[in-house]
Scaffold this motif. Sequence first.
Motif, PDB file in Angstrom:
ATOM      1  N   GLU A  97     -11.594  -7.862 -11.813  1.00  0.00           N
ATOM      2  CA  GLU A  97     -10.539  -7.541 -12.790  1.00  0.00           C
ATOM      3  C   GLU A  97      -9.426  -6.725 -12.149  1.00  0.00           C
ATOM      4  O   GLU A  97      -8.247  -6.937 -12.415  1.00  0.00           O
ATOM      5  N   SER A  98      -9.832  -5.795 -11.281  1.00  0.00           N
ATOM      6  CA  SER A  98      -8.834  -4.879 -10.700  1.00  0.00           C
ATOM      7  C   SER A  98      -7.835  -5.606  -9.803  1.00  0.00           C
ATOM      8  O   SER A  98      -6.707  -5.146  -9.662  1.00  0.00           O
ATOM      9  N   VAL A  99      -8.261  -6.717  -9.204  1.00  0.00           N
ATOM     10  CA  VAL A  99      -7.343  -7.405  -8.281  1.00  0.00           C
ATOM     11  C   VAL A  99      -6.593  -8.573  -8.931  1.00  0.00           C
ATOM     12  O   VAL A  99      -5.712  -9.154  -8.296  1.00  0.00           O
ATOM     13  N   GLY A 120      -8.820   1.026  -3.641  1.00  0.00           N
ATOM     14  CA  GLY A 120      -8.890   2.484  -3.507  1.00  0.00           C
ATOM     15  C   GLY A 120      -8.493   3.023  -2.154  1.00  0.00           C
ATOM     16  O   GLY A 120      -8.720   4.203  -1.871  1.00  0.00           O
ATOM     17  N   PHE A 121      -7.904   2.188  -1.303  1.00  0.00           N
ATOM     18  CA  PHE A 121      -7.438   2.685  -0.006  1.00  0.00           C
ATOM     19  C   PHE A 121      -6.178   3.527  -0.215  1.00  0.00           C
ATOM     20  O   PHE A 121      -5.256   3.114  -0.927  1.00  0.00           O
ATOM     21  N   SER A 122      -6.151   4.682   0.440  1.00  0.00           N
ATOM     22  CA  SER A 122      -4.949   5.509   0.353  1.00  0.00           C
ATOM     23  C   SER A 122      -4.271   5.627   1.711  1.00  0.00           C
ATOM     24  O   SER A 122      -3.180   6.180   1.805  1.00  0.00           O
ATOM     25  N   LYS A 153     -14.992  -5.175   0.257  1.00  0.00           N
ATOM     26  CA  LYS A 153     -14.212  -5.696  -0.883  1.00  0.00           C
ATOM     27  C   LYS A 153     -12.909  -6.322  -0.395  1.00  0.00           C
ATOM     28  O   LYS A 153     -12.477  -7.362  -0.904  1.00  0.00           O
ATOM     29  N   LEU A 154     -12.301  -5.670   0.588  1.00  0.00           N
ATOM     30  CA  LEU A 154     -11.035  -6.191   1.104  1.00  0.00           C
ATOM     31  C   LEU A 154     -11.245  -7.534   1.814  1.00  0.00           C
ATOM     32  O   LEU A 154     -10.427  -8.455   1.685  1.00  0.00           O
TER      33      LEU A 154
END
Lengths: 229, 85
Positions: A97-99, A120-122, A153-154
Amino acid sequence: MRSGLTLVLIVGLVPFVLGVGGGGGGGGSSGPSAEELALQNAIASREAGFGCQNQSSMAERILCRLGFPVTGQLDYQPEECRAKVLQGKLDCYDFYESVQPCWLNETDGERLACARTAIGFSASIPTERARCETLNTANKVLCKQKLRANVDKLVKFRLYQLSQKALYFHQEGAPQNQIVAFIQYIEETKQSYSAAGTKQAKIDLIRQVQTKWREFVEQIKDSLPEETE
Amino acid sequence: MTRLIMAGALALLFLSGCIQYQSTQGTLETPISTAVPSNNPPVGIQNPSITEESPAPQPPLAEPADDEFNDGLEDAIQDLEDAYS
């Protein structure tokens, strides 16, 4: 007057009685726990809006969703999530959902940047890893685990991106059976990737996908319009 | 005495008639423009600019030109190397 009062009392008591009765159903020791029931309800709620759930095979489900428009919302059940249970399934839905909004971007680079943020990568992966190294032993382990989970995930998002490109080729006229077969291959690879225990096993899977992608592109190139090549 | 009462009643009747007539005149003096609805279209006629639905633009599924055949997976391998180094 008295009968009216009785009626009011009965009407007022019905919700209370029903409420007490409803709350007593989860106390059985043989069935699922209250936590499991809550998870099952949450899963059912998420799945209520999914299309293409009645098809029995993966190929049929992929074929069913070929024509879905890009909406930025998760409107089908990802095959990877289908294989998971309870919290794992919910986490899987959360990721997909987030992507989804990322597909509304126009270029691969924008989509990837969007996915990195959603995951969540910053900062860059080397920078995030260097940050982990500054922590004490216990937190360092947790930090690295979290970083690797996010990298996984990436990687899956990059595999997902190939499925989306295949959908684009389908719109451009590539044969349906080849598109479905390739997307199914990607779906199965994502599940194999989740089960892979080592970095090398994961890299081997990615190399296989690279080979498969090149073959796939060679197969469908002739069916695409001239300007696409 | 009876005549006096009758006269009083007639006077009251006359006065109420006068008041009613005056209020009727007042209504007629109300400007016509305020009694008619101003900009609302007649019932049954709809504004086409509001009711017509323009098709929503469909975003492209993939990048149209340069790297649509690129798998991007070398970067994925590099990400793994960086995370596990």
